[in-house]
Design a protein around this motif. Structure first.
Motif, PDB file in Angstrom:
ATOM      1  N   HIS A   8      10.867  -7.245   6.933  1.00 59.47           N
ATOM      2  CA  HIS A   8       9.413  -7.412   6.888  1.00 59.47           C
ATOM      3  C   HIS A   8       8.951  -6.990   5.343  1.00 59.47           C
ATOM      4  O   HIS A   8       8.247  -7.765   4.698  1.00 59.47           O
ATOM      5  CB  HIS A   8       8.431  -7.177   7.935  1.00 59.47           C
ATOM      6  N   VAL A   9       9.132  -5.580   5.320  1.00 61.63           N
ATOM      7  CA  VAL A   9       8.682  -5.205   4.099  1.00 61.63           C
ATOM      8  C   VAL A   9       9.622  -5.781   2.828  1.00 61.63           C
ATOM      9  O   VAL A   9       8.629  -6.103   2.087  1.00 61.63           O
ATOM     10  CB  VAL A   9       9.104  -3.701   4.032  1.00 61.63           C
ATOM     11  N   GLY A  10      10.663  -6.084   3.015  1.00 61.22           N
ATOM     12  CA  GLY A  10      11.505  -6.979   2.025  1.00 61.22           C
ATOM     13  C   GLY A  10      10.791  -8.181   1.687  1.00 61.22           C
ATOM     14  O   GLY A  10      10.751  -8.558   0.465  1.00 61.22           O
ATOM     15  N   LYS A  11      10.485  -8.937   2.664  1.00 58.70           N
ATOM     16  CA  LYS A  11      10.018 -10.179   2.573  1.00 58.70           C
ATOM     17  C   LYS A  11       8.413 -10.073   1.826  1.00 58.70           C
ATOM     18  O   LYS A  11       8.182 -11.010   0.962  1.00 58.70           O
ATOM     19  CB  LYS A  11       9.703 -10.863   3.428  1.00 58.70           C
ATOM     20  N   ARG A  12       7.880  -8.995   2.169  1.00 63.09           N
ATOM     21  CA  ARG A  12       6.598  -8.798   1.319  1.00 63.09           C
ATOM     22  C   ARG A  12       6.539  -8.283  -0.123  1.00 63.09           C
ATOM     23  O   ARG A  12       5.743  -8.686  -0.934  1.00 63.09           O
ATOM     24  CB  ARG A  12       5.681  -7.642   2.285  1.00 63.09           C
ATOM     25  N   ILE A  13       7.758  -7.534  -0.276  1.00 63.81           N
ATOM     26  CA  ILE A  13       7.972  -7.333  -1.753  1.00 63.81           C
ATOM     27  C   ILE A  13       8.158  -8.573  -2.467  1.00 63.81           C
ATOM     28  O   ILE A  13       7.616  -8.933  -3.406  1.00 63.81           O
ATOM     29  CB  ILE A  13       9.385  -6.490  -1.892  1.00 63.81           C
ATOM     30  N   ARG A  14       9.169  -9.610  -1.959  1.00 66.90           N
ATOM     31  CA  ARG A  14       9.681 -10.881  -2.413  1.00 66.90           C
ATOM     32  C   ARG A  14       8.149 -11.542  -2.918  1.00 66.90           C
ATOM     33  O   ARG A  14       8.074 -12.250  -3.829  1.00 66.90           O
ATOM     34  CB  ARG A  14      10.471 -11.404  -1.633  1.00 66.90           C
ATOM     35  N   HIS A  15       7.493 -11.610  -1.679  1.00 68.79           N
ATOM     36  CA  HIS A  15       6.132 -12.509  -1.734  1.00 68.79           C
ATOM     37  C   HIS A  15       5.242 -12.143  -2.788  1.00 68.79           C
ATOM     38  O   HIS A  15       4.919 -12.900  -3.526  1.00 68.79           O
ATOM     39  CB  HIS A  15       5.538 -12.462  -0.413  1.00 68.79           C
ATOM     40  N   ARG A  16       4.920 -10.734  -2.900  1.00 66.23           N
ATOM     41  CA  ARG A  16       4.025 -10.366  -4.050  1.00 66.23           C
ATOM     42  C   ARG A  16       4.713 -10.574  -5.494  1.00 66.23           C
ATOM     43  O   ARG A  16       4.297 -10.921  -6.372  1.00 66.23           O
ATOM     44  CB  ARG A  16       3.749  -9.066  -3.758  1.00 66.23           C
ATOM     45  N   ILE A  56       7.406   0.618  -6.123  1.00 60.12           N
ATOM     46  CA  ILE A  56       7.326  -0.649  -6.074  1.00 60.12           C
ATOM     47  C   ILE A  56       5.850  -1.176  -5.914  1.00 60.12           C
ATOM     48  O   ILE A  56       5.462  -2.155  -6.775  1.00 60.12           O
ATOM     49  CB  ILE A  56       8.223  -1.360  -5.156  1.00 60.12           C
ATOM     50  N   ALA A  57       4.918  -0.675  -5.177  1.00 63.62           N
ATOM     51  CA  ALA A  57       3.435  -0.872  -4.952  1.00 63.62           C
ATOM     52  C   ALA A  57       2.798  -0.985  -6.357  1.00 63.62           C
ATOM     53  O   ALA A  57       1.937  -1.815  -6.791  1.00 63.62           O
ATOM     54  CB  ALA A  57       3.144  -0.157  -4.069  1.00 63.62           C
ATOM     55  N   ASP A  58       3.052   0.225  -7.161  1.00 65.91           N
ATOM     56  CA  ASP A  58       2.476   0.416  -8.634  1.00 65.91           C
ATOM     57  C   ASP A  58       2.943  -0.703  -9.366  1.00 65.91           C
ATOM     58  O   ASP A  58       1.924  -1.237  -9.743  1.00 65.91           O
ATOM     59  CB  ASP A  58       2.820   1.602  -8.812  1.00 65.91           C
ATOM     60  N   ALA A  59       4.221  -1.249  -9.321  1.00 63.71           N
ATOM     61  CA  ALA A  59       4.669  -1.898 -10.266  1.00 63.71           C
ATOM     62  C   ALA A  59       4.227  -3.406  -9.840  1.00 63.71           C
ATOM     63  O   ALA A  59       3.858  -4.258 -10.942  1.00 63.71           O
ATOM     64  CB  ALA A  59       6.076  -2.128 -10.082  1.00 63.71           C
ATOM     65  N   ILE A  64       0.378   0.530  -0.703  1.00 65.98           N
ATOM     66  CA  ILE A  64       1.357   0.405   0.129  1.00 65.98           C
ATOM     67  C   ILE A  64       1.094  -0.384   1.456  1.00 65.98           C
ATOM     68  O   ILE A  64       1.852  -0.997   2.044  1.00 65.98           O
ATOM     69  CB  ILE A  64       1.707   1.984   0.658  1.00 65.98           C
ATOM     70  N   SER A  65      -0.072  -0.247   1.946  1.00 66.09           N
ATOM     71  CA  SER A  65      -0.462  -1.028   3.299  1.00 66.09           C
ATOM     72  C   SER A  65       0.166  -2.575   3.127  1.00 66.09           C
ATOM     73  O   SER A  65       0.391  -3.185   3.939  1.00 66.09           O
ATOM     74  CB  SER A  65      -1.819  -0.921   3.490  1.00 66.09           C
ATOM     75  N   PHE A  66      -0.241  -3.108   1.858  1.00 63.90           N
ATOM     76  CA  PHE A  66       0.202  -4.641   1.757  1.00 63.90           C
ATOM     77  C   PHE A  66       1.477  -4.834   2.282  1.00 63.90           C
ATOM     78  O   PHE A  66       1.844  -5.957   2.942  1.00 63.90           O
ATOM     79  CB  PHE A  66       0.349  -4.626   0.053  1.00 63.90           C
ATOM     80  N   PHE A  67       2.571  -3.961   1.955  1.00 61.60           N
ATOM     81  CA  PHE A  67       3.935  -4.174   2.795  1.00 61.60           C
ATOM     82  C   PHE A  67       4.193  -4.257   4.355  1.00 61.60           C
ATOM     83  O   PHE A  67       5.074  -4.748   4.831  1.00 61.60           O
ATOM     84  CB  PHE A  67       5.019  -3.385   2.059  1.00 61.60           C
ATOM     85  N   PHE A  68       3.328  -3.868   5.109  1.00 61.00           N
ATOM     86  CA  PHE A  68       3.083  -3.792   6.280  1.00 61.00           C
ATOM     87  C   PHE A  68       2.084  -4.763   6.986  1.00 61.00           C
ATOM     88  O   PHE A  68       2.139  -5.026   7.973  1.00 61.00           O
ATOM     89  CB  PHE A  68       2.951  -2.310   6.726  1.00 61.00           C
ATOM     90  N   GLU A  69       1.058  -5.495   6.120  1.00 66.06           N
ATOM     91  CA  GLU A  69       0.363  -6.265   6.868  1.00 66.06           C
ATOM     92  C   GLU A  69       1.149  -7.509   7.217  1.00 66.06           C
ATOM     93  O   GLU A  69       1.981  -7.881   6.763  1.00 66.06           O
ATOM     94  CB  GLU A  69      -0.537  -6.966   5.544  1.00 66.06           C
TER      95      GLU A  69
END
Length: 121
Positions: A8-16, A56-59, A64-69
């Protein structure tokens, strides 16, 4: 075996990353790692450490919470056999195009889409 939270975190990284038009190479450069590591994070094959997730969140310009939404929704969808709509390229193209529209027109488009979906139901 990948853990559902890592996936899930990986998908959110890719999504953003995709939403802001950043390549894996560009993100890797900002974080100071190789793009292959970003690929592994995005697929959930490698777990992202807390400090790396912070970078990654900063970049990517998010907290950080974005990745767990949506994590609870994702777990429910897996249990119910539903797919991840944001994993669909067409859905991602649509979302990216939507956010490229100026806000006033975007709001009107959203209202139209909602009205059409309500009429179809």
């Amino acid at each position: 075996m990948k853990h559902p939270v890592d996936a899930h975190v990986g998908k959110r990284i890719r999504h953003r990353r995709w939403m802001i038009g950043m390549t894996q190479q560009q993100l890797a450069g900002k974080v100071g790692i190789k793009f292959q590591q970003i690929q592994k994070y995005e697929t959930g094959m490698n777990r992202v450490s807390a400090s790396r997730l912070w970078e990654i969140a900063d970049a990517l310009g998010v907290g950080i919470s974005f990745f767990f939404e949506g994590l609870d929704d994702a777990r429910s969808a897996v249990r119910e056999g539903e797919g991840d709509i944001m994993g669909d390229k067409e859905a991602m193209d649509l979302v990216r195009s939507y956010y490229a529209i100026p806000e006033a027109q975007r709001r009107r488009l959203f209202d139209l889409a909602r009205a059409l979906s309500d009429a179809a139901a």
